[in-house]
Design a protein around this motif. Structure first.
Motif, PDB file in Angstrom:
ATOM      1  N   GLU A   1     -34.673  10.299  29.307  1.00 48.07           N
ATOM      2  CA  GLU A   1     -36.108  10.149  29.566  1.00 48.07           C
ATOM      3  C   GLU A   1     -36.852   9.492  28.408  1.00 48.07           C
ATOM      4  O   GLU A   1     -38.051   9.259  28.484  1.00 48.07           O
ATOM      5  N   GLY A   2     -36.145   9.248  27.305  1.00 52.44           N
ATOM      6  CA  GLY A   2     -36.766   8.594  26.158  1.00 52.44           C
ATOM      7  C   GLY A   2     -37.600   9.518  25.294  1.00 52.44           C
ATOM      8  O   GLY A   2     -38.402   9.049  24.480  1.00 52.44           O
TER       9      GLY A   2
ATOM     10  N   LEU B   1     -27.590  23.328  26.635  1.00 49.09           N
ATOM     11  CA  LEU B   1     -28.146  22.532  25.543  1.00 49.09           C
ATOM     12  C   LEU B   1     -27.698  21.084  25.652  1.00 49.09           C
ATOM     13  O   LEU B   1     -28.509  20.163  25.549  1.00 49.09           O
ATOM     14  N   SER B   2     -26.429  20.879  25.913  1.00 53.20           N
ATOM     15  CA  SER B   2     -25.908  19.520  26.060  1.00 53.20           C
ATOM     16  C   SER B   2     -26.576  18.794  27.226  1.00 53.20           C
ATOM     17  O   SER B   2     -26.971  17.629  27.104  1.00 53.20           O
ATOM     18  N   GLU B   3     -26.731  19.473  28.361  1.00 56.56           N
ATOM     19  CA  GLU B   3     -27.376  18.869  29.527  1.00 56.56           C
ATOM     20  C   GLU B   3     -28.824  18.491  29.219  1.00 56.56           C
ATOM     21  O   GLU B   3     -29.273  17.391  29.541  1.00 56.56           O
ATOM     22  N   ARG B   4     -29.568  19.423  28.593  1.00 57.67           N
ATOM     23  CA  ARG B   4     -30.981  19.144  28.296  1.00 57.67           C
ATOM     24  C   ARG B   4     -31.126  18.007  27.288  1.00 57.67           C
ATOM     25  O   ARG B   4     -32.008  17.156  27.429  1.00 57.67           O
ATOM     26  N   LEU B   5     -30.269  17.977  26.283  1.00 60.08           N
ATOM     27  CA  LEU B   5     -30.342  16.890  25.311  1.00 60.08           C
ATOM     28  C   LEU B   5     -30.062  15.552  25.978  1.00 60.08           C
ATOM     29  O   LEU B   5     -30.762  14.562  25.719  1.00 60.08           O
ATOM     30  N   THR B   6     -29.081  15.509  26.860  1.00 60.06           N
ATOM     31  CA  THR B   6     -28.759  14.278  27.592  1.00 60.06           C
ATOM     32  C   THR B   6     -29.939  13.849  28.464  1.00 60.06           C
ATOM     33  O   THR B   6     -30.301  12.660  28.512  1.00 60.06           O
TER      34      THR B   6
ATOM     35  N   THR C   1     -18.603   9.588   8.938  1.00 54.87           N
ATOM     36  CA  THR C   1     -18.030  10.899   8.651  1.00 54.87           C
ATOM     37  C   THR C   1     -16.953  11.208   9.686  1.00 54.87           C
ATOM     38  O   THR C   1     -16.920  10.623  10.764  1.00 54.87           O
ATOM     39  N   ASN C   2     -16.082  12.130   9.335  1.00 53.16           N
ATOM     40  CA  ASN C   2     -15.040  12.536  10.276  1.00 53.16           C
ATOM     41  C   ASN C   2     -15.097  14.045  10.436  1.00 53.16           C
ATOM     42  O   ASN C   2     -14.847  14.765   9.485  1.00 53.16           O
ATOM     43  N   PRO C   3     -15.439  14.577  11.600  1.00 57.90           N
ATOM     44  CA  PRO C   3     -15.819  13.851  12.810  1.00 57.90           C
ATOM     45  C   PRO C   3     -17.207  13.221  12.665  1.00 57.90           C
ATOM     46  O   PRO C   3     -17.963  13.602  11.770  1.00 57.90           O
ATOM     47  N   PRO C   4     -17.529  12.279  13.552  1.00 57.63           N
ATOM     48  CA  PRO C   4     -18.854  11.647  13.487  1.00 57.63           C
ATOM     49  C   PRO C   4     -19.968  12.700  13.566  1.00 57.63           C
ATOM     50  O   PRO C   4     -19.853  13.686  14.285  1.00 57.63           O
ATOM     51  N   LYS C   5     -21.017  12.476  12.820  1.00 52.45           N
ATOM     52  CA  LYS C   5     -22.142  13.410  12.752  1.00 52.45           C
ATOM     53  C   LYS C   5     -23.268  12.902  13.653  1.00 52.45           C
ATOM     54  O   LYS C   5     -23.719  11.768  13.494  1.00 52.45           O
ATOM     55  N   SER C   6     -23.681  13.733  14.604  1.00 53.30           N
ATOM     56  CA  SER C   6     -24.773  13.372  15.510  1.00 53.30           C
ATOM     57  C   SER C   6     -26.000  14.208  15.187  1.00 53.30           C
ATOM     58  O   SER C   6     -25.896  15.419  14.986  1.00 53.30           O
ATOM     59  N   GLU C   7     -27.139  13.554  15.148  1.00 56.20           N
ATOM     60  CA  GLU C   7     -28.402  14.242  14.936  1.00 56.20           C
ATOM     61  C   GLU C   7     -29.397  13.790  15.996  1.00 56.20           C
ATOM     62  O   GLU C   7     -29.396  12.636  16.410  1.00 56.20           O
ATOM     63  N   TYR C   8     -30.231  14.717  16.417  1.00 60.36           N
ATOM     64  CA  TYR C   8     -31.240  14.446  17.439  1.00 60.36           C
ATOM     65  C   TYR C   8     -32.618  14.498  16.798  1.00 60.36           C
ATOM     66  O   TYR C   8     -32.865  15.296  15.894  1.00 60.36           O
TER      67      TYR C   8
END
Length: 109
Positions: free
Chosen positions: A51-52, A41-46, A62-69
């Protein structure tokens, strides 16, 4: 095809497209995709980000930082291609009453 042809890529794009909430966190994607490994999942998201096709929004307040895709315009356009492939399949290759509905509960396409 180097990106789109890889296993899980289309599933990730469709999952980001599904539902009213278009931004999804890593663990939410992992949970909804089921048997995908965190590494893949991490590889595909990267790859999709490079690829944009998706963007990653990081909320450092937030702690920890919150990442959303979420899908970019390019990613949303590609979902339209997936929808076209689905329409072709329904016309020529398979019968599936659930998928013949405007929006299928399985792929939200």
């Amino acid at each position: 095809m180097n990106i789109i042809g890889k296993r899980w890529t289309i599933h990730i794009l469709l999952e980001l497209h599904k539902g009213e909430k278009k931004e999804k966190r890593f663990n939410e994607l992992k949970r909804k995709l089921g048997s995908i490994t965190p590494k893949i999942l991490s590889e595909r998201l990267t790859e999709l980000e490079a690829e944009g096709m998706i963007m990653k929004n990081i909320d450092e307040s937030t702690n920890p930082p919150k990442s959303e895709y979420y899908l970019t315009e390019s990613g949303r356009d590609f979902v339209k291609i997936i929808q076209g492939i689905k329409r072709w399949g329904l016309k020529w290759k398979f019968q599936n009453e659930e998928c013949e509905k405007a929006i299928c509960k399985y792929c939200d396409v």
